[in-house]
Each structure stands twice: as structure tokens, then as C-alpha cells.
Design a protein around this motif. Structure first.
Motif, short mmCIF file in Angstrom:
data_model
loop_
_atom_site.label_atom_id
_atom_site.label_comp_id
_atom_site.label_asym_id
_atom_site.label_seq_id
_atom_site.Cartn_x
_atom_site.Cartn_y
_atom_site.Cartn_z
N ILE A 251 0.85 -1.21 0.00
CA ILE A 251 0.00 0.00 0.00
C ILE A 251 0.88 1.26 0.00
O ILE A 251 0.62 2.21 -0.73
CB ILE A 251 -0.96 0.00 1.22
N ALA A 252 1.96 1.22 0.79
CA ALA A 252 2.86 2.38 0.86
C ALA A 252 3.47 2.66 -0.52
O ALA A 252 3.64 3.81 -0.92
CB ALA A 252 3.96 2.14 1.88
N VAL A 253 3.77 1.59 -1.27
CA VAL A 253 4.35 1.76 -2.61
C VAL A 253 3.29 2.26 -3.60
O VAL A 253 3.55 3.13 -4.42
CB VAL A 253 4.99 0.43 -3.11
N SER A 254 2.08 1.69 -3.50
CA SER A 254 1.07 2.00 -4.53
C SER A 254 0.31 3.29 -4.29
O SER A 254 -0.37 3.76 -5.21
CB SER A 254 0.05 0.88 -4.66
N ALA A 255 0.37 3.87 -3.07
CA ALA A 255 -0.42 5.08 -2.78
C ALA A 255 -0.18 6.15 -3.83
O ALA A 255 -1.10 6.81 -4.31
CB ALA A 255 -0.07 5.61 -1.40
N VAL A 256 1.08 6.30 -4.21
CA VAL A 256 1.42 7.35 -5.17
C VAL A 256 0.78 7.07 -6.54
O VAL A 256 0.34 7.99 -7.24
CB VAL A 256 2.96 7.48 -5.26
N LEU A 257 0.67 5.79 -6.89
CA LEU A 257 0.05 5.43 -8.18
C LEU A 257 -1.44 5.74 -8.14
O LEU A 257 -2.01 6.24 -9.12
CB LEU A 257 0.29 3.97 -8.51
N ALA A 258 -2.07 5.45 -6.98
CA ALA A 258 -3.51 5.75 -6.86
C ALA A 258 -3.72 7.26 -7.02
O ALA A 258 -4.62 7.70 -7.76
CB ALA A 258 -4.01 5.28 -5.51
N GLY A 259 -2.87 8.07 -6.37
CA GLY A 259 -2.97 9.52 -6.51
C GLY A 259 -2.75 9.94 -7.95
O GLY A 259 -3.45 10.82 -8.47
N ALA A 260 -1.80 9.29 -8.61
CA ALA A 260 -1.47 9.66 -9.99
C ALA A 260 -2.64 9.40 -10.94
O ALA A 260 -2.88 10.17 -11.87
CB ALA A 260 -0.23 8.90 -10.46
N ILE B 109 2.12 14.11 -9.57
CA ILE B 109 2.83 13.33 -10.58
C ILE B 109 1.92 13.01 -11.77
O ILE B 109 2.28 13.20 -12.93
CB ILE B 109 3.34 11.99 -9.99
N GLY B 110 0.71 12.53 -11.43
CA GLY B 110 -0.22 12.14 -12.49
C GLY B 110 -0.57 13.31 -13.38
O GLY B 110 -0.71 13.18 -14.60
N ALA B 111 -0.73 14.49 -12.76
CA ALA B 111 -1.07 15.67 -13.54
C ALA B 111 0.13 16.14 -14.36
O ALA B 111 0.02 16.39 -15.57
CB ALA B 111 -1.56 16.78 -12.62
N ALA B 112 1.30 16.20 -13.71
CA ALA B 112 2.50 16.68 -14.41
C ALA B 112 2.80 15.80 -15.63
O ALA B 112 3.29 16.30 -16.65
CB ALA B 112 3.69 16.68 -13.46
N ALA B 113 2.49 14.51 -15.53
CA ALA B 113 2.81 13.58 -16.61
C ALA B 113 2.21 14.03 -17.94
O ALA B 113 2.82 13.84 -19.00
CB ALA B 113 2.33 12.18 -16.25
N ILE C 52 -6.54 11.81 -20.64
CA ILE C 52 -7.13 10.46 -20.70
C ILE C 52 -6.03 9.42 -20.98
O ILE C 52 -5.99 8.34 -20.38
CB ILE C 52 -8.24 10.40 -21.79
N SER C 53 -5.09 9.76 -21.87
CA SER C 53 -3.99 8.83 -22.17
C SER C 53 -3.14 8.61 -20.92
O SER C 53 -2.73 7.48 -20.62
CB SER C 53 -3.09 9.38 -23.28
N SER C 54 -2.89 9.69 -20.18
CA SER C 54 -2.09 9.58 -18.97
C SER C 54 -2.83 8.72 -17.94
O SER C 54 -2.23 7.88 -17.25
CB SER C 54 -1.83 10.99 -18.43
N PHE C 55 -4.14 8.92 -17.83
CA PHE C 55 -4.96 8.11 -16.92
C PHE C 55 -4.81 6.62 -17.26
O PHE C 55 -4.61 5.77 -16.39
CB PHE C 55 -6.42 8.56 -17.04
N ALA C 56 -4.90 6.30 -18.56
CA ALA C 56 -4.77 4.90 -18.99
C ALA C 56 -3.38 4.37 -18.62
O ALA C 56 -3.22 3.22 -18.18
CB ALA C 56 -4.98 4.81 -20.51
N ASN C 57 -2.37 5.23 -18.77
CA ASN C 57 -1.00 4.82 -18.48
C ASN C 57 -0.82 4.49 -17.00
O ASN C 57 -0.26 3.46 -16.63
CB ASN C 57 -0.05 5.95 -18.90
N TRP C 58 -1.35 5.35 -16.12
CA TRP C 58 -1.17 5.12 -14.68
C TRP C 58 -1.98 3.92 -14.20
O TRP C 58 -1.56 3.18 -13.31
CB TRP C 58 -1.54 6.38 -13.88
N THR C 59 -3.17 3.73 -14.81
CA THR C 59 -3.97 2.58 -14.41
C THR C 59 -3.25 1.30 -14.83
O THR C 59 -3.15 0.34 -14.04
CB THR C 59 -5.37 2.66 -15.10
#
Ligand code: BGC
Length: 467
Positions: free
Chosen positions: A64-73, A127-131, A395-402
């Protein structure tokens, strides 16, 4: 200044901008957002060891500690498009710099796990937004002939951010200072991003899309000072054709759906070839390959990080020469070969395969850094028309992070369930699909203006050579 030029300025009411900045500088400043993307994703690997002790983490809470950032992204990626359109590219980047700074400092003072996780989700939002915001900003200020090179600064910054985070982790670990300064250090880069962006202009295309033509004229002149008439006329033409259009929903209409498929497809394949199993789990892979000590596993990981940076520099030199398609096709072919080899190496595991594993991973990372690494983020920012660029990239970035989250949380269980060889062969299979996808659907955008690319989709995928 030529007489006509003065007359034109007078007629448009444009006033000279107080400063003129080289486009390379502007792109490098914005790419600090990419650096933070890389740093803030990479930093967790070394910090985890210390967090485990501070917060008494078990296997699940570690994940969970590792993935929290991905969920935010994932969340950050999806809201980025709207914010980017409303506030503009520059103000969005300034806002992101504030979020990164607050996130870094708050993470460092986390008194407990829940507080820490909330902070990581906040950093993830950034991170997710900056991407997507960084590539969109750079693509809109870059002259067509340099666009690939300049947007790829972002990917270079991501890889440097990852490598620097490993190094910073090591330094603070050796100094016995723990995890707090590892997270706090990101604030240096985010403050630099904030101050740098204060000097940079808004993009002419966003200004024009809001009808602020005078400011757009000034911005375009002071970014590059070339082809002004041509560029403005082109932007004007595209935007006036756009008035009747319907916003984000337009991305799902038959003509633009093709662009969305390319954006989302490249996003998913960039992750399904398994890149982050290497970036996040390289030490684990080396351990499984029989590399005895943790320190040699970390050393091997740093080699992979450095190769990633160096190969991205080569990509910067090639992307506007060879073009996007050649890199995608060549890179996916080589990744497939490396992944198949990796599977074979693990299938014949004699217990001493560390050296071979390192070679296969180096070839793999080289191929990724020359192809899907930079080219996906570049194309996500250049294939969509101005009016839906931020939305399409988001939307592309969203697909990438998911897809990233999906691969990262299944990697270790996949190895447990089907074994390491079959896991790498599965990624190789996605590499083959990535090749076919790029071959059939991805257009060559090298040297085309953003407006020409727009007309390519709108004319049913034909290049308008006259434009
Ligand atoms: C990818 C990241 C990856 C990085 C590695 C980026 O383009 O989106 O998921 O960690 O490249 O260099």
C-alpha cells in the motif's frame, strides 16, 4: 525592426514581451515537472527499508505504501485535463509546483502511516497531472522541427529523477538519516520549477484558444521569433474551424476516436511491456537471479538507471531525425527479444545467472528508453487538436497510470503463480502486440505542425501536404 513588423504590432495591439527566452530553456524548466515525476516514484524503493521500521509495515502495508502514489497519480491524471484548460498551462504548472512542495515537506514530517499515505496520494496527484501537463506545455511552445527533441526533455528528466532518487536514498541511508530527508529533498526541485515557471510564458496556443490573440502574438514571438505569420495564421485557421465543436465528447466522435485509440493504446502498451517491474523491482529480479548480496543487487539496479538516462539522451537526438514510428517499431522488436531471452535465462536457472540477467535487462531498458518511454508521452501531447489536447493527453495519462498500477501490483503474484519465465514471456507477447499496433495505427508526426496533425485526423487520416 522592419516597418511592416512595427505596423503589424501596432495593428494587433501587441506589445513587446519584457524578455525573450530560448525555447530550450523554457522546455528544460517545464521538464523539472518530469524530474519530480521520476524522483517521487523512484524515492520509495530506498525509503521503504526505513519506513518498514518506523511504521512497523507488513507485506500488505508495504504494498500500500508503494502504490499510494500510483492511486494519486490516476486521479491526478484525470483531473489534469480540465484544470489545464481552465487555468492555462503555465498556471497549472505553478499550481503543481506548490502541490509538489507541500507534499514533499508534509511527507517528511509524517507522524504515522495514515498521514504518510495521504501525503503520498497528494504527491501522486501532482505526478499524475504533471505527466500530461508538461508534455502538452512543451509541445505547444516548440517549433515543429524541434518538438520531438524538446518534449523528450521531459522523459530525460523522468529518468534522471529516478536515477537521482536512488542516489539520494543511498546517501541518506549511509549517513543514517532515515527516510525523512529522502522525501523532503524533492522540495528543492519543486521550488526550482515554481521559480523557473514564473519566468516562462503561457503557450500561444492556449492563449489563442481563449481568444487572447494579442498575448498569443507576443508569446509566440518571444519564444522563437521565426515563422510567426505562418504559425499564427495556422493556429487561427484551426481555432476558427473549432468554434462549432463540442468539447471533450468530441474525442469519441469517429474522426478523433482514431487519435484517442493511438493515445490510449500507446499508454497501455508502454506499461504492459513490463517496464516498471524493472524500475520498481530490479533488486528483486537480481536477487531471484542469484545475485548474492543486497549491495550488488542495488549496484546492478543503478547500472540499469544510468543506461536508462543515457539511452534517453540518444532518443532526444533521434526522435526528430528517424521519426516516432521507426523508434517504436525498432524498440518494441528489441524489447521482445530481450524479454524472451530473460525468460529463457530464468527457465534454465543454474543459480549463477546474474551476469546474463543484467545484460538482458540492459538491452531491454535501452530499447524502452529509445522507444515507448519517450515516444508515448510525446505523442500523447501532439496527436490531439488544441481544443481537446489537454483532455486527450489527460485520458492517455490516466490509462497509463492505471496500466502501471495493474502491472506493478500483479508482478510478484504472477511470478508466484506462473513462474518468472512465463511472466517475462507474457510481457514479450504484449511487446509483439505493441509492434503490430504501432505498425498499423500510429502515424508519423515527425516535422508536422500540430495543426497539420489535427487536419490528418479530421480528413480521415490523410496528410494535407499543402498545409
Ligand atoms: C514511464 C514510467 C517509467 C519511466 C522509466 C516513463 O515513460 O511512464 O512508468 O517508470 O518511463 O524511465
Amino acid at each position: 525592426m522592419a516597418f511592416q513588423e512595427r505596423e503589424r504590432r501596432h495593428a494587433t495591439g501587441a506589445t513587446p514581451s519584457p524578455r525573450s527566452l530560448p525555447v530550450y530553456f523554457i522546455a528544460a524548466v517545464a521538464a523539472m515537472g518530469g524530474f519530480l515525476f521520476g524522483y517521487d516514484t523512484g524515492v520509495i524503493s530506498g525509503a521503504l527499508l526505513f519506513l518498514k521500521q518506523s511504521f512497523a509495515l507488513n507485506a500488505t502495508t508495504q504494498e500500500i505504501a508503494v502504490s499510494a502514489v500510483l492511486a494519486g497519480a490516476i486521479i491526478g491524471a484525470i483531473v489534469a485535463g480540465r484544470v489545464n484548460d481552465i487555468l492555462g498551462r503555465k498556471k497549472t504548472l505553478l499550481l503543481l509546483a506548490v502541490i509538489f512542495t507541500a507534499g514533499a515537506l508534509l511527507t517528511a514530517i509524517s507522524p504515522n502511516l495514515v498521514f504518510f499515505l495521504v501525503c503520498r496520494v497528494i504527491v501522486g496527484l501532482g505526478i499524475g497531472a504533471a505527466a500530461s501537463v508538461v508534455p502538452v506545455y512543451i509541445s505547444e511552445i516548440a517549433p515543429s522541427r524541434l518538438r520531438g527533441t524538446l518534449v523528450t526533455f521531459n522523459q530525460l528528466a523522468i529518468t534522471v529523477g529516478i536515477a537521482v532518487s536512488y542516489w539520494v536514498d543511498l546517501t541518506f541511508a549511509h549517513a543514517g538519516l532515515g527516510w525523512q530527508p529522502m522525501f523532503a529533498s524533492a522540495a528543492i526541485a519543486s521550488i526550482a520549477l515554481f521559480l523557473g515557471m514564473l519566468l516562462c510564458p503561457e503557450t500561444p496556443r492556449w492563449l489563442a484558444s481563449k481568444g487572447r490573440w494579442n498575448e498569443a502574438t507576443v508569446a509566440i514571438e518571444h519564444i522563437k521569433g521565426e515563422q510567426l505569420e505562418q504559425e499564427l495564421a495556422d493556429i487561427h485557421r484551426s481555432l476558427s474551424e473549432e468554434r462549432q465543436q463540442v468539447g471533450v465528447r468530441e474525442l469519441f466522435t469517429p474522426l478523433l476516436r482514431a487519435a484517442l485509440i493511438v493515445g490510449v493504446g500507446l499508454a497501455v502498451f508502454q506499461q504492459f511491456v513490463g517496464i516498471n517491474t524493472v524500475i520498481y523491482y530490479a533488486p528483486t529480479i537480481f536477487e531471484q537471479a542469484g545475485v548474492a548480496s543486497a549491495s550488488s543487487a542495488i549496484l546492478a539496479t543503478s547500472v540499469v538507471g544510468v543506461v536508462n538516462v543515457l539511452a534517453t539522451i540518444v532518443a532526444i537526438l533521434l526522435v526528430d531525425r528517424l521519426g516516432r514510428r521507426r523508434l517504436l517499431l525498432g524498440g518494441s522488436s528489441i524489447m521482445v527479444v530481450a524479454l524472451v531471452m530473460l525468460g529463457i535465462i530464468f527457465a534454465h536457472n543454474s543459480g549463477h545467472i546474474g551476469g546474463l540477467t543484467l545484460i538482458a535487462l540492459i538491452v531491454y531498458i535501452l530499447a524502452f528508453a529509445l522507444s515507448f518511454g519517450p515516444v508515448f508521452w510525446l505523442m500523447s501531447a501532439e496527436i490531439f487538436p488544441t481544443r481537446v489536447r489537454a483532455a486527450g493527453a489527460s485520458i492517455s495519462s490516466f490509462a497509463n497510470w492505471t496500466a502501471n498500477l495493474l502491472v506493478s501490483i500483479t508482478f510478484l503474484s504472477l511470478i508466484g503463480a506462473i513462474g518468472a519465465p512465463a511472466t517475462f514471456w507474457l510481457y514479450a507477447f504484449f511487446g509483439i502486440l505493441a509492434f503490430i499496433f504501432s505498425w498499423i495505427l500510429v502515424p508519423e508526426t515527425k516535422g508536422r505542425s500540430l495543426e497539420q496533425i489535427e487536419r490528418y485526423w479530421e480528413s480521415g487520416r490523410h496528410w494535407d501536404e499543402a498545409a
